[in-house]
Design a protein around this motif. Structure first.
Motif, short mmCIF file in Angstrom:
data_model
loop_
_atom_site.label_atom_id
_atom_site.label_comp_id
_atom_site.label_asym_id
_atom_site.label_seq_id
_atom_site.Cartn_x
_atom_site.Cartn_y
_atom_site.Cartn_z
N GLY A 142 0.72 -1.23 -0.12
CA GLY A 142 -0.18 0.01 -0.16
C GLY A 142 0.87 1.29 -0.16
N ASP A 143 -0.02 2.37 0.13
CA ASP A 143 0.83 3.70 0.02
C ASP A 143 1.43 4.04 1.36
N CYS A 144 2.04 5.27 1.59
CA CYS A 144 2.49 5.63 2.77
C CYS A 144 1.39 6.10 3.88
N GLU A 145 1.74 5.86 5.15
CA GLU A 145 0.92 6.18 6.27
C GLU A 145 1.60 7.72 7.08
N LYS A 146 0.95 8.61 7.14
CA LYS A 146 1.30 9.65 7.84
C LYS A 146 1.67 9.33 9.35
N PHE A 147 2.90 9.94 9.77
CA PHE A 147 3.14 9.59 11.34
C PHE A 147 3.83 10.99 11.77
N GLN A 148 2.97 11.72 12.48
CA GLN A 148 3.29 13.21 12.84
C GLN A 148 3.70 13.16 14.31
N VAL A 149 5.09 13.79 14.60
CA VAL A 149 5.44 13.71 16.05
C VAL A 149 5.59 15.32 16.33
N THR A 150 5.18 15.82 17.49
CA THR A 150 5.06 17.14 17.82
C THR A 150 6.45 17.80 17.86
N GLY A 151 6.79 19.00 17.19
CA GLY A 151 7.84 19.41 17.02
C GLY A 151 8.72 19.16 15.80
N GLU A 152 8.34 18.10 15.12
CA GLU A 152 9.19 17.54 13.87
C GLU A 152 8.26 17.87 12.70
N ALA A 153 9.26 17.50 11.70
CA ALA A 153 8.51 17.95 10.02
C ALA A 153 7.85 16.71 9.78
N GLU A 154 6.90 17.00 8.81
CA GLU A 154 5.99 15.96 8.28
C GLU A 154 6.70 14.82 8.13
N HIS A 155 6.05 13.61 8.44
CA HIS A 155 7.02 12.22 8.15
C HIS A 155 5.93 11.13 7.91
N VAL A 156 6.36 9.94 6.91
CA VAL A 156 5.31 9.18 6.50
C VAL A 156 6.31 7.90 6.91
N GLU A 157 5.42 6.57 6.90
CA GLU A 157 6.07 5.49 7.22
C GLU A 157 5.35 4.44 6.23
N PHE A 158 5.98 3.19 6.37
CA PHE A 158 5.42 1.96 5.58
C PHE A 158 4.92 2.21 4.13
N CYS A 159 5.97 2.82 3.61
CA CYS A 159 5.66 3.18 2.06
C CYS A 159 5.72 1.92 1.26
N GLY A 160 4.94 1.39 0.61
CA GLY A 160 5.04 0.23 -0.19
C GLY A 160 5.21 -1.23 0.63
N ASP A 161 4.97 -1.09 1.71
CA ASP A 161 5.06 -2.29 2.52
C ASP A 161 3.74 -3.18 2.69
N ARG A 162 3.79 -4.39 2.69
CA ARG A 162 2.70 -5.14 2.75
C ARG A 162 1.57 -4.95 4.04
#
Length: 387
Positions: A142-162
Motif C-alpha cells: 500500500g501507500d505511505c501512512e502519515k506519522f506526525q510527531v510534535t515539533g518534527e517535520a511532516e513524516h510518513v511510514e510504511f511506504c510500499g509495505d505489505r
C-alpha cells in the motif's frame, strides 16, 4: 661583472622572493578560515552486519538488558516470562511448530514483535503459520501512512509495505483501515502481546543521510525513536529484549560471493594466470601443403635421395657409370675398349682433365668415401653430357 655587483643582485633577488612569500601568506591568512566538518564514516565492527546494533546500544544505555544474534536457535522455553522478542526477517520461515511455541510463550507474558512478509508478490497458496495462528490475513502493498510527531517535520511510514486485515480478532491498537489494510496492530494473547507491523526497518541503524526516503535513516530520526519506544512498550523495563536480525541465514555460497570476493577474486586470477602460463603454445600457421605433381625429374631425384639415405649409394654410382660407358661405346668405341690407366689417359686427352681424377671416377667408391661420392657421379655425368 665585479663581486660587489653580483652580491647586490643576489640580495635583491632574495629580498624580492621574501616579499612575494610574505604577500602570499598574508593573502592565504585573510581569505581562508579553518573550519571543522563532520563526515559520517561507514559502519565498522558489529554495526556493519547487525542492523539492530543501534537499537541494542540504545536499550542498554537506557538500562534495559538487550541481546542480539543473527538466528533464534535457542529453545523458546528459555525465554523469560516478561522478555521481548523482535524478529526482523521474513516470518514465512517460521514453521507451524515454532509458531505454536512462540504463541505459548507469549501467552505466559512474553512480547513478540514481527512483520508481514516482504516483497511485491505473495502466493495465494503460501503458508504463513504465525499470522494464521494470530487470525491475520496478508494483503498487497500500500501507500505511505502519515506519522506526525510534535515539533518534527511532516513524516510518513510504511511506504510500499505489505498490509494485513483481521479475521475474527479484535486488536488493542491498530493503524490503518479495512479498505486499504492495516500497517500495525497490537494483539493481546493471554498475558502477553504480539505486535504485527508492515515493516520494522525503522528499528535499524539507518543507512542513508538525512533527507532520503522514509525509514532508511533508522533510529537516527526522532519519529522512528518515538515509534520504536511505543512498539516496545508492553514489557519495557522488564526482562530481556532479544533482537533477532536474520531468522534465515543466507547460504554459504551467497556469503562467499558477497563478502568473500577480496579472497576468492585474487585466487581466481592467480589460477587463471597459472593455467595461461602452463597452457600449450601454438606456433605460426603452417603453409598449405603443395598439390601432388608428376614431374619425372622430381621422382628420380627423390628415389636417389632415398637410396643414398639408406646406404644404397653404390647402386647410384653403378647406374651413373653404366650410363657413361654406354654412351662412350657409341661415341668413342676405341676409348671404351681400353681399361685401366690407358683408358684414363685416353679420356684425359679427350676431355682435358687430369688422368688420375678420371681413373678414380671410374672406380667404385667405398662406404667411407662419402665426400668423393658426389664428385665422382658429377664428373661421370659431366663427361657423358660432353660426348
Amino acid at each position: 661583472m665585479s663581486e660587489s655587483t653580483r652580491g647586490a643582485r643576489g640580495g635583491l633577488m632574495l629580498l624580492g622572493g621574501g616579499a612575494f612569500l610574505f604577500v602570499l601568506m598574508a593573502w592565504f591568512a585573510v581569505n581562508y578560515e579553518r573550519v571543522e566538518r563532520r563526515i559520517d564514516l561507514p559502519p565498522m565492527g558489529e554495526a556493519a552486519w547487525n542492523p539492530l546494533y543501534a537499537l541494542k546500544q540504545s536499550l542498554r544505555a537506557d538500562g534495559i538488558q538487550a541481546e542480539s544474534r543473527p538466528r533464534f536457535t535457542q529453545a523458546v522455553g528459555t525465554l523469560g516470562r516478561r522478555d521481548t522478542l523482535v524478529l526482523l526477517d521474513d516470518p514465512r520461515y517460521i514453521t507451524a511448530a515454532r509458531a505454536d511455541e512462540l504463541l505459548a510463550w507469549v501467552e505466559r507474558g512474553g512480547h513478540l514483535v514481527v512483520r508481514t512478509p516482504p516483497g511485491a508478490q505473495l502466493s495465494k497458496h503460501e503458508s504463513l503459520p504465525l499470522l494464521d495462528a494470530l487470525g491475520l490475513q496478508a494483503m498487497g502493498v500500500g501507500d505511505c501512512e502519515k506519522f506526525q510527531v510534535t515539533g518534527e517535520a511532516e513524516h510518513v511510514e510504511f511506504c510500499g509495505d505489505r498490509r494485513f486485515v483481521f479475521e475474527d480478532v479484535e486488536p488493542e491498537l491498530s493503524w490503518g483501515n479495512l479498505r486499504d489494510g492495516y500497517v500495525y496492530a497490537r494483539l493481546a494473547h493471554g498475558q502477553g502481546h504480539v505486535d504485527v507491523l508492515a515493516d520494522v526497518d525503522f528499528l535499524g541503524n539507518g543507512i542513508g543521510p538525512r533527507g532520503t526516503t522514509p525509514a532508511r535513516n533508522g533510529l537516527r530520526d526522532v519519529p522512528h525513536q518515538v515509534l520504536a519506544r511505543q512498539i516496545l512498550a508492553p514489557n519495557y523495563g522488564h526482562g530481556t529484549v532479544h533482537l533477532i536480525y536474520a531468522v534465515q541465514m543466507p547460504s554459504l555460497w551467497r556469503t562467499l560471493v558477497e563478502r568473500g570476493w577480496p579472497v576468492w577474486l585474487p585466487l581466481l586470477l592467480a589460477l587463471l594466470a597459472g593455467l595461461w602460463a602452463s597452457a600449450q603454445r601454438f606456433g605460426p600457421v603452417l603453409p598449405v601443403p603443395g598439390t601432388a605433381r608428376r614431374s619425372l625429374l622430381e621422382h628420380v631425384r627423390a628415389s636417389g635421395e632415398h637410396l643414398y639415405r639408406y646406404g644404397k649409394g653404390a647402386l647410384l654410382y653403378a647406374a651413373a657409370r653404366q650410363a657413361f660407358l654406354m654412351r662412350l661405346r657409341r661415341r668413342d668405341p676405341v676409348a671404351a675398349a681400353l681399361t685401366g690407366e690407358a683408358q684414363a689417359a685416353a679420356l684425359a686427352d679427350r676431355f682435358g682433365l687430369p688422368a688420375a681424377r678420371l681413373q678414380r671416377a671410374l672406380q667404385v667408391p667405398s662406404s667411407r668415401e662419402r665426400r668423393e661420392f658426389a664428385d665422382r657421379i658429377s664428373l661421370l655425368m659431366h663427361m657423358r653430357n660432353r660426348l
